[in-house]
Design a protein around this motif. Sequence first.
Motif, PDB file in Angstrom:
ATOM      1  N   LYS A  22       0.845  -1.194   0.000  1.00  0.00           N
ATOM      2  CA  LYS A  22       0.000   0.000   0.000  1.00  0.00           C
ATOM      3  C   LYS A  22       0.878   1.241   0.000  1.00  0.00           C
ATOM      4  CE  LYS A  22      -3.911   0.481   1.827  1.00  0.00           C
ATOM      5  NZ  LYS A  22      -5.073   0.716   2.711  1.00  0.00           N
ATOM      6  N   SER A  23       0.488   2.229  -0.785  1.00  0.00           N
ATOM      7  CA  SER A  23       1.203   3.507  -0.785  1.00  0.00           C
ATOM      8  C   SER A  23       0.842   4.279   0.477  1.00  0.00           C
ATOM      9  CB  SER A  23       0.832   4.330  -2.021  1.00  0.00           C
ATOM     10  OG  SER A  23       1.268   3.663  -3.194  1.00  0.00           O
ATOM     11  N   ASN A  24       1.782   5.078   0.950  1.00  0.00           N
ATOM     12  CA  ASN A  24       1.544   5.894   2.136  1.00  0.00           C
ATOM     13  C   ASN A  24       1.067   7.280   1.746  1.00  0.00           C
ATOM     14  OD1 ASN A  24       2.519   3.797   3.753  1.00  0.00           O
ATOM     15  ND2 ASN A  24       4.633   4.523   3.566  1.00  0.00           N
ATOM     16  N   LEU A  25       0.104   7.767   2.481  1.00  0.00           N
ATOM     17  CA  LEU A  25      -0.316   9.148   2.289  1.00  0.00           C
ATOM     18  C   LEU A  25       0.799  10.019   2.848  1.00  0.00           C
ATOM     19  CD1 LEU A  25      -2.624  10.803   1.180  1.00  0.00           C
ATOM     20  CD2 LEU A  25      -3.656  10.814   3.456  1.00  0.00           C
ATOM     21  N   ALA A  71       7.696  -1.315   6.448  1.00  0.00           N
ATOM     22  CA  ALA A  71       7.745  -0.104   5.634  1.00  0.00           C
ATOM     23  C   ALA A  71       9.001  -0.136   4.773  1.00  0.00           C
ATOM     24  CB  ALA A  71       7.736   1.140   6.522  1.00  0.00           C
ATOM     25  N   VAL A  72       8.922   0.451   3.587  1.00  0.00           N
ATOM     26  CA  VAL A  72      10.042   0.414   2.656  1.00  0.00           C
ATOM     27  C   VAL A  72      10.172   1.753   1.938  1.00  0.00           C
ATOM     28  CG1 VAL A  72       8.567  -0.613   0.868  1.00  0.00           C
ATOM     29  CG2 VAL A  72      11.058  -0.813   0.677  1.00  0.00           C
ATOM     30  N   GLY A  73      11.418   2.225   1.772  1.00  0.00           N
ATOM     31  CA  GLY A  73      11.689   3.430   1.002  1.00  0.00           C
ATOM     32  C   GLY A  73      11.989   3.063  -0.433  1.00  0.00           C
ATOM     33  N   THR A  92       7.512   6.276  -0.098  1.00  0.00           N
ATOM     34  CA  THR A  92       7.559   5.169   0.855  1.00  0.00           C
ATOM     35  C   THR A  92       6.281   4.353   0.711  1.00  0.00           C
ATOM     36  OG1 THR A  92       6.507   6.403   2.661  1.00  0.00           O
ATOM     37  CG2 THR A  92       8.919   6.529   2.495  1.00  0.00           C
ATOM     38  N   LYS A  93       6.380   3.083   1.038  1.00  0.00           N
ATOM     39  CA  LYS A  93       5.214   2.201   0.967  1.00  0.00           C
ATOM     40  C   LYS A  93       5.180   1.285   2.183  1.00  0.00           C
ATOM     41  CE  LYS A  93       4.971   2.160  -4.111  1.00  0.00           C
ATOM     42  NZ  LYS A  93       3.677   2.874  -4.239  1.00  0.00           N
ATOM     43  N   ARG A  94       4.053   0.586   2.334  1.00  0.00           N
ATOM     44  CA  ARG A  94       3.906  -0.391   3.402  1.00  0.00           C
ATOM     45  C   ARG A  94       3.663  -1.780   2.823  1.00  0.00           C
ATOM     46  NH1 ARG A  94      -1.215   1.835   5.921  1.00  0.00           N
ATOM     47  NH2 ARG A  94      -1.228   2.968   3.925  1.00  0.00           N
ATOM     48  N   ALA A  95       4.170  -2.795   3.542  1.00  0.00           N
ATOM     49  CA  ALA A  95       3.864  -4.185   3.221  1.00  0.00           C
ATOM     50  C   ALA A  95       3.039  -4.730   4.382  1.00  0.00           C
ATOM     51  CB  ALA A  95       5.138  -4.998   3.034  1.00  0.00           C
ATOM     52  N   ILE A  96       1.747  -4.957   4.134  1.00  0.00           N
ATOM     53  CA  ILE A  96       0.826  -5.377   5.189  1.00  0.00           C
ATOM     54  C   ILE A  96       0.573  -6.873   5.064  1.00  0.00           C
ATOM     55  CG2 ILE A  96      -1.492  -5.054   6.133  1.00  0.00           C
ATOM     56  CD1 ILE A  96      -1.400  -2.226   4.925  1.00  0.00           C
ATOM     57  N   PRO A  97       0.781  -7.635   6.143  1.00  0.00           N
ATOM     58  CA  PRO A  97       0.625  -9.099   6.066  1.00  0.00           C
ATOM     59  C   PRO A  97      -0.809  -9.513   5.734  1.00  0.00           C
ATOM     60  CG  PRO A  97       0.895  -8.372   8.344  1.00  0.00           C
ATOM     61  CD  PRO A  97       1.177  -7.189   7.490  1.00  0.00           C
ATOM     62  N   ILE A  98      -0.924 -10.589   4.974  1.00  0.00           N
ATOM     63  CA  ILE A  98      -2.220 -11.135   4.575  1.00  0.00           C
ATOM     64  C   ILE A  98      -2.454 -12.446   5.331  1.00  0.00           C
ATOM     65  CG2 ILE A  98      -3.586 -12.051   2.660  1.00  0.00           C
ATOM     66  CD1 ILE A  98      -1.900 -10.319   0.777  1.00  0.00           C
ATOM     67  N   GLY A  99      -3.474 -12.491   6.151  1.00  0.00           N
ATOM     68  CA  GLY A  99      -3.850 -13.737   6.822  1.00  0.00           C
ATOM     69  C   GLY A  99      -3.016 -14.093   8.035  1.00  0.00           C
ATOM     70  N   PHE A 100      -2.122 -13.227   8.458  1.00  0.00           N
ATOM     71  CA  PHE A 100      -1.355 -13.463   9.680  1.00  0.00           C
ATOM     72  C   PHE A 100      -0.955 -12.116  10.258  1.00  0.00           C
ATOM     73  CE2 PHE A 100       1.826 -13.096   6.381  1.00  0.00           C
ATOM     74  CZ  PHE A 100       2.910 -12.465   6.975  1.00  0.00           C
ATOM     75  N   SER A 101      -0.518 -12.140  11.506  1.00  0.00           N
ATOM     76  CA  SER A 101      -0.135 -10.909  12.186  1.00  0.00           C
ATOM     77  C   SER A 101       1.341 -10.948  12.530  1.00  0.00           C
ATOM     78  CB  SER A 101      -0.970 -10.738  13.457  1.00  0.00           C
ATOM     79  OG  SER A 101      -0.616  -9.544  14.132  1.00  0.00           O
ATOM     80  N   LEU A 102       1.988  -9.790  12.443  1.00  0.00           N
ATOM     81  CA  LEU A 102       3.413  -9.711  12.755  1.00  0.00           C
ATOM     82  C   LEU A 102       3.642  -9.529  14.248  1.00  0.00           C
ATOM     83  CD1 LEU A 102       4.673  -7.286   9.954  1.00  0.00           C
ATOM     84  CD2 LEU A 102       5.141  -9.739  10.100  1.00  0.00           C
ATOM     85  N   PHE A 129       7.318  -1.450  -8.920  1.00  0.00           N
ATOM     86  CA  PHE A 129       7.731  -2.138  -7.685  1.00  0.00           C
ATOM     87  C   PHE A 129       6.683  -3.130  -7.208  1.00  0.00           C
ATOM     88  CE2 PHE A 129       7.257  -2.183  -3.014  1.00  0.00           C
ATOM     89  CZ  PHE A 129       8.378  -2.924  -2.693  1.00  0.00           C
ATOM     90  N   GLU A 130       5.431  -2.693  -7.136  1.00  0.00           N
ATOM     91  CA  GLU A 130       4.386  -3.561  -6.602  1.00  0.00           C
ATOM     92  C   GLU A 130       4.245  -4.841  -7.421  1.00  0.00           C
ATOM     93  OE1 GLU A 130      -0.343  -3.355  -5.296  1.00  0.00           O
ATOM     94  OE2 GLU A 130       0.721  -1.564  -5.968  1.00  0.00           O
ATOM     95  N   LYS A 131       4.324  -4.719  -8.745  1.00  0.00           N
ATOM     96  CA  LYS A 131       4.211  -5.888  -9.622  1.00  0.00           C
ATOM     97  C   LYS A 131       5.380  -6.840  -9.418  1.00  0.00           C
ATOM     98  CE  LYS A 131       3.881  -7.189 -14.518  1.00  0.00           C
ATOM     99  NZ  LYS A 131       3.835  -6.680 -15.913  1.00  0.00           N
ATOM    100  N   VAL A 132       6.581  -6.283  -9.362  1.00  0.00           N
ATOM    101  CA  VAL A 132       7.773  -7.116  -9.149  1.00  0.00           C
ATOM    102  C   VAL A 132       7.706  -7.791  -7.781  1.00  0.00           C
ATOM    103  CG1 VAL A 132      10.287  -7.065  -8.874  1.00  0.00           C
ATOM    104  CG2 VAL A 132       9.209  -5.710 -10.669  1.00  0.00           C
ATOM    105  N   PHE A 133       7.297  -7.032  -6.769  1.00  0.00           N
ATOM    106  CA  PHE A 133       7.199  -7.572  -5.412  1.00  0.00           C
ATOM    107  C   PHE A 133       6.229  -8.749  -5.373  1.00  0.00           C
ATOM    108  CE2 PHE A 133       5.231  -7.848  -1.249  1.00  0.00           C
ATOM    109  CZ  PHE A 133       6.303  -7.734  -0.370  1.00  0.00           C
TER     110      PHE A 133
END
Length: 374
Positions: A22-25, A71-73, A92-102, A129-133
């Motif tokens: 997700k992109s950061n505001l 979070a990633v720059g 900057t962007k965020r990587a939010i876990p799917i189906g589990f918690s950190l 980036f998002e597609k490659v990720f």
Amino acid sequence: MARELEEVKWEKFKLGDLFRIKSNLQLNKNSFVFSENGEYPYFTRTVFNNGILGNVHYLDEEHKLKGNCLAVGMIAMRFFYMDKDFYAGQFTKRAIPIGFSLNSRLANYFITVLNKKSKIFQSSLVRNFEKVFKNEEVKLPVKNDGSIDFEFMTSFISELEARQISELEAYLVTTGLSDYVLTSEEEKFLEIFRENEVKWKKFKIGDLFEVNSYKKRFDANKVNILEEGHPYVVRTALNNGIRGYLKEDEEFLNEGNTISFGQDTATMFYQEKSYFTGDKIKIIKSKYKEFNKLNSHFFVSAMSKSFSTFAWGSSSFSISIIENQEIYLPIKNNEINFEFMETLISAIQKEIIKDVVLYTDKKIKATKKVVSNK
């Protein structure tokens, strides 16, 4: 280790199945003021300090980002764990876990895995980036039913932390740095130094030290640099001047309890043990029997300050130049005050190490609690 690595089953997973990008505001840093006691981190593209440029007080709900994510720059493509709610800067962007918690340990596991992919992410355009990720794959430990073994990942990081803390605890005890309480003598000398009440005298290095050439130059391109053996000292400013270790003819070892001096860089370090050298290194040996590892820090600091007026690399410092260079030292009864130097260095070391020891003590207690609850 709860399970030996050899027993672990591994499977490949696409990152897009594990995290949602997700992109950061973005919040422009010119629109607020940083505060040392601010409760919210401000995340940017820096690779230092966990990606945090500073802290801020509550600004608004619109730009506030939910924590417990990665979070990633978009420049270095380095991932960091943001445990608290935070604000973020541009690109900057965020990587939010799917189906589990950190949690902190699980996050550290994924950070290690993801940061190994940094070069891949750097080679792609930011807009891709998002597609490659999403399409990039990583190997993760799995249970017998094929599901990701999050428990193993958490346990693995936890036990690594416990091992590191144990090693750090042993290091602090071995080096004597676990004691950070100043003695009355250290407090007195530190106050004398701070109040500028020290008596100083100028000395030529040649009156204090013998400046000698190395016994033999070992070319870095012609030797086998190892992880054990005798120290191999070169002109680098890193790692006490030690590039690695050699197993060569001990006849060519230079004497320990000396200072190594890089001739065209003026990088100098105390060498406790005998060592081999690379090119353009001089061996500086004290003429005083009182010279030791502790007071050597004072001498090295004084010498470094004296040579700081030169333009590095413009010329190579000859023996005569080194010998005639002058330094200031503390004196008592017109003689070098070794007691003052050693006590002051000891006090400064304790001042520096205090926060580290206190932090380590907290980590040791927390780690022991986690391990005992397994």
